[in-house]
Design a protein around this motif. Structure first.
Motif, PDB file in Angstrom:
ATOM      1  N   ASP A  11       4.218  51.903  28.420  1.00  0.00           N
ATOM      2  CA  ASP A  11       4.408  53.342  28.429  1.00  0.00           C
ATOM      3  C   ASP A  11       4.524  53.804  26.978  1.00  0.00           C
ATOM      4  O   ASP A  11       5.229  53.168  26.187  1.00  0.00           O
ATOM      5  CB  ASP A  11       5.689  53.680  29.206  1.00  0.00           C
ATOM      6  CG  ASP A  11       6.075  55.122  29.063  1.00  0.00           C
ATOM      7  OD1 ASP A  11       5.472  55.967  29.741  1.00  0.00           O
ATOM      8  OD2 ASP A  11       6.981  55.412  28.233  1.00  0.00           O
ATOM      9  N   PRO A  12       3.840  54.886  26.583  1.00  0.00           N
ATOM     10  CA  PRO A  12       3.834  55.292  25.177  1.00  0.00           C
ATOM     11  C   PRO A  12       5.222  55.500  24.553  1.00  0.00           C
ATOM     12  O   PRO A  12       5.464  55.075  23.432  1.00  0.00           O
ATOM     13  CB  PRO A  12       3.034  56.598  25.181  1.00  0.00           C
ATOM     14  CG  PRO A  12       2.147  56.488  26.369  1.00  0.00           C
ATOM     15  CD  PRO A  12       2.949  55.723  27.398  1.00  0.00           C
ATOM     16  N   GLU A  13       6.133  56.135  25.270  1.00  0.00           N
ATOM     17  CA  GLU A  13       7.474  56.360  24.718  1.00  0.00           C
ATOM     18  C   GLU A  13       8.237  55.049  24.582  1.00  0.00           C
ATOM     19  O   GLU A  13       8.915  54.817  23.578  1.00  0.00           O
ATOM     20  CB  GLU A  13       8.249  57.343  25.598  1.00  0.00           C
ATOM     21  CG  GLU A  13       7.736  58.765  25.502  1.00  0.00           C
ATOM     22  CD  GLU A  13       8.510  59.730  26.376  1.00  0.00           C
ATOM     23  OE1 GLU A  13       9.645  59.409  26.784  1.00  0.00           O
ATOM     24  OE2 GLU A  13       7.970  60.813  26.642  1.00  0.00           O
ATOM     25  N   ILE A  62       4.954  45.214  17.371  1.00  0.00           N
ATOM     26  CA  ILE A  62       4.203  46.123  16.498  1.00  0.00           C
ATOM     27  C   ILE A  62       3.143  46.845  17.331  1.00  0.00           C
ATOM     28  O   ILE A  62       2.851  46.436  18.463  1.00  0.00           O
ATOM     29  CB  ILE A  62       3.556  45.348  15.324  1.00  0.00           C
ATOM     30  CG1 ILE A  62       2.563  44.283  15.815  1.00  0.00           C
ATOM     31  CG2 ILE A  62       4.643  44.708  14.441  1.00  0.00           C
ATOM     32  CD1 ILE A  62       1.797  43.564  14.702  1.00  0.00           C
ATOM     33  N   PRO A  63       2.561  47.914  16.782  1.00  0.00           N
ATOM     34  CA  PRO A  63       1.485  48.597  17.522  1.00  0.00           C
ATOM     35  C   PRO A  63       0.375  47.609  17.890  1.00  0.00           C
ATOM     36  O   PRO A  63       0.072  46.690  17.130  1.00  0.00           O
ATOM     37  CB  PRO A  63       0.983  49.642  16.529  1.00  0.00           C
ATOM     38  CG  PRO A  63       2.149  49.896  15.630  1.00  0.00           C
ATOM     39  CD  PRO A  63       2.842  48.569  15.504  1.00  0.00           C
ATOM     40  N   ASN A 114      -5.537  50.271  21.813  1.00  0.00           N
ATOM     41  CA  ASN A 114      -5.045  51.636  21.696  1.00  0.00           C
ATOM     42  C   ASN A 114      -3.556  51.538  21.369  1.00  0.00           C
ATOM     43  O   ASN A 114      -2.750  51.156  22.204  1.00  0.00           O
ATOM     44  CB  ASN A 114      -5.270  52.386  23.012  1.00  0.00           C
ATOM     45  CG  ASN A 114      -4.757  53.808  22.970  1.00  0.00           C
ATOM     46  OD1 ASN A 114      -3.832  54.146  22.243  1.00  0.00           O
ATOM     47  ND2 ASN A 114      -5.358  54.656  23.789  1.00  0.00           N
ATOM     48  N   ARG A 115      -3.192  51.892  20.158  1.00  0.00           N
ATOM     49  CA  ARG A 115      -1.830  51.678  19.672  1.00  0.00           C
ATOM     50  C   ARG A 115      -0.788  52.543  20.388  1.00  0.00           C
ATOM     51  O   ARG A 115       0.399  52.245  20.317  1.00  0.00           O
ATOM     52  CB  ARG A 115      -1.778  51.907  18.167  1.00  0.00           C
ATOM     53  CG  ARG A 115      -2.551  50.836  17.428  1.00  0.00           C
ATOM     54  CD  ARG A 115      -2.772  51.181  15.972  1.00  0.00           C
ATOM     55  NE  ARG A 115      -3.499  50.109  15.339  1.00  0.00           N
ATOM     56  CZ  ARG A 115      -2.938  49.202  14.544  1.00  0.00           C
ATOM     57  NH1 ARG A 115      -1.656  49.259  14.296  1.00  0.00           N
ATOM     58  NH2 ARG A 115      -3.662  48.260  14.005  1.00  0.00           N
ATOM     59  N   ALA A 116      -1.216  53.587  21.063  1.00  0.00           N
ATOM     60  CA  ALA A 116      -0.280  54.404  21.827  1.00  0.00           C
ATOM     61  C   ALA A 116       0.112  53.719  23.132  1.00  0.00           C
ATOM     62  O   ALA A 116       1.213  53.911  23.634  1.00  0.00           O
ATOM     63  CB  ALA A 116      -0.881  55.773  22.113  1.00  0.00           C
ATOM     64  N   LEU A 117      -0.801  52.918  23.684  1.00  0.00           N
ATOM     65  CA  LEU A 117      -0.599  52.335  25.013  1.00  0.00           C
ATOM     66  C   LEU A 117      -0.360  50.831  25.014  1.00  0.00           C
ATOM     67  O   LEU A 117      -0.065  50.257  26.070  1.00  0.00           O
ATOM     68  CB  LEU A 117      -1.820  52.630  25.889  1.00  0.00           C
ATOM     69  CG  LEU A 117      -2.147  54.097  26.107  1.00  0.00           C
ATOM     70  CD1 LEU A 117      -3.457  54.238  26.868  1.00  0.00           C
ATOM     71  CD2 LEU A 117      -1.024  54.801  26.830  1.00  0.00           C
ATOM     72  N   TRP A 118      -0.508  50.176  23.860  1.00  0.00           N
ATOM     73  CA  TRP A 118      -0.382  48.727  23.799  1.00  0.00           C
ATOM     74  C   TRP A 118       0.515  48.317  22.639  1.00  0.00           C
ATOM     75  O   TRP A 118       0.478  48.930  21.571  1.00  0.00           O
ATOM     76  CB  TRP A 118      -1.752  48.069  23.601  1.00  0.00           C
ATOM     77  CG  TRP A 118      -2.645  48.174  24.788  1.00  0.00           C
ATOM     78  CD1 TRP A 118      -3.415  49.238  25.143  1.00  0.00           C
ATOM     79  CD2 TRP A 118      -2.872  47.173  25.783  1.00  0.00           C
ATOM     80  NE1 TRP A 118      -4.114  48.966  26.292  1.00  0.00           N
ATOM     81  CE2 TRP A 118      -3.792  47.705  26.713  1.00  0.00           C
ATOM     82  CE3 TRP A 118      -2.394  45.874  25.979  1.00  0.00           C
ATOM     83  CZ2 TRP A 118      -4.240  46.990  27.814  1.00  0.00           C
ATOM     84  CZ3 TRP A 118      -2.836  45.165  27.069  1.00  0.00           C
ATOM     85  CH2 TRP A 118      -3.742  45.717  27.984  1.00  0.00           C
TER      86      TRP A 118
END
Length: 130
Positions: A64-66, A79-80, A85-89
């Motif tokens: 989850d992004p948050e 880490i991202p 996709n750094r927002a989702l993974w």
């Protein structure tokens, strides 16, 4: 958690297979054809990681992004998502600093996020085993 324990935990998830679509160096774990985790040995030359991955197994997990941002703030070894996709993974560096229970929880959440996007029929065939 070491890489053998992670592999066993990932493969214990219902209807999970290990695949190598990105080459023999990257293990990809899929449920019903959908990726929920990767596992690979860091080489240290990964762009943007400042060498953090060198000599450690690293796992990409959907998140989850948050929650992804919160986990990065709590654990220096999260880490991202590298090459994702750094927002989702997130990438989890298996250097022993993240507790086993937390790694298992992150794997469980990744698996559930992927399953939640499947058809009701596919979800039912998987969730019956949980």
């Amino acid at each position: 958690m070491n890489e053998q324990e992670v592999r066993a935990y990932l493969l214990a998830k219902p209807e999970t297979i290990k695949d190598f679509p990105f080459g023999e160096d990257v293990e990809v774990y899929k449920v019903k054809g959908k990726m929920f985790a990767t596992l690979s040995l860091g080489k240290g030359n990964e762009k943007g990681t400042d060498g953090k991955l060198e000599g450690h197994y690293c796992m990409n997990l959907k998140c989850d992004p948050e929650e992804a941002v919160m986990l990065r703030d709590i654990f220096p070894s999260v880490i991202p998502g590298y090459h994702m996709n750094r927002a989702l993974w997130n990438t989890v560096i298996l250097d022993g600093s993240v507790p086993t229970g937390e790694i298992e929880r992150m794997i469980d959440n990744s698996f559930k996020l992927v399953v939640s996007k499947m058809t009701k029929k596919d979800q039912a065939s998987i969730l019956i085993h949980l």
